[in-house]
Scaffold this active site. Structure first.
Site, PDB file in Angstrom:
ATOM      1  N   ARG A  19      -9.814   8.414   4.141  1.00  0.00           N
ATOM      2  CA  ARG A  19      -8.652   9.122   4.693  1.00  0.00           C
ATOM      3  C   ARG A  19      -9.070  10.187   5.701  1.00  0.00           C
ATOM      4  NH1 ARG A  19      -5.559  11.630   0.041  1.00  0.00           N
ATOM      5  NH2 ARG A  19      -7.682  11.910  -0.648  1.00  0.00           N
ATOM      6  N   ASN A  37      -3.748   7.619  -0.127  1.00  0.00           N
ATOM      7  CA  ASN A  37      -4.242   6.689  -1.140  1.00  0.00           C
ATOM      8  C   ASN A  37      -3.057   6.127  -1.902  1.00  0.00           C
ATOM      9  OD1 ASN A  37      -6.972   7.018  -0.621  1.00  0.00           O
ATOM     10  ND2 ASN A  37      -7.248   8.599  -2.166  1.00  0.00           N
TER      11      ASN A  37
END
Length: 91
Positions: A19, A37
């Site tokens: 990320r 996520n």
């Protein structure tokens, strides 16, 4: 013309800074949107910007950061909404 790409990345993509790297890459391509996520272990990305920049992001997603092991990438084009001011990490 701005477009939107919705991307799901599977494999070893959580706990490997996927990320954080996505945010850096997206900002370098002047994209807006978010990354998060998912409970099933995948990473979900929504990005808006120019077609060429979105394709560069998609190509990067197939590799990911050094510690990631990408098993698969799904994507679909959606209508751009212009709702994002920046690219951010979502919880």
């Amino acid at each position: 013309m701005r477009k939107r790409l919705h991307i799901w990345v599977a494999g070893r993509v959580q706990g490997v800074f996927y990320r954080a790297h996505t945010v850096e890459i997206a900002l370098s391509f002047k994209l807006t949107g978010w990354v998060r996520n998912l409970p099933d272990g995948r990473v979900e990305i929504v990005a808006e910007g120019e077609e060429q920049s979105l394709q560069k992001l998609l190509a990067w997603c197939r590799k990911g950061p050094p510690l990631a092991q990408v098993a698969g990438v799904e994507s679909r084009e959606e209508p751009a909404t212009g709702e994002f001011e920046q690219f951010a990490l979502r919880a």
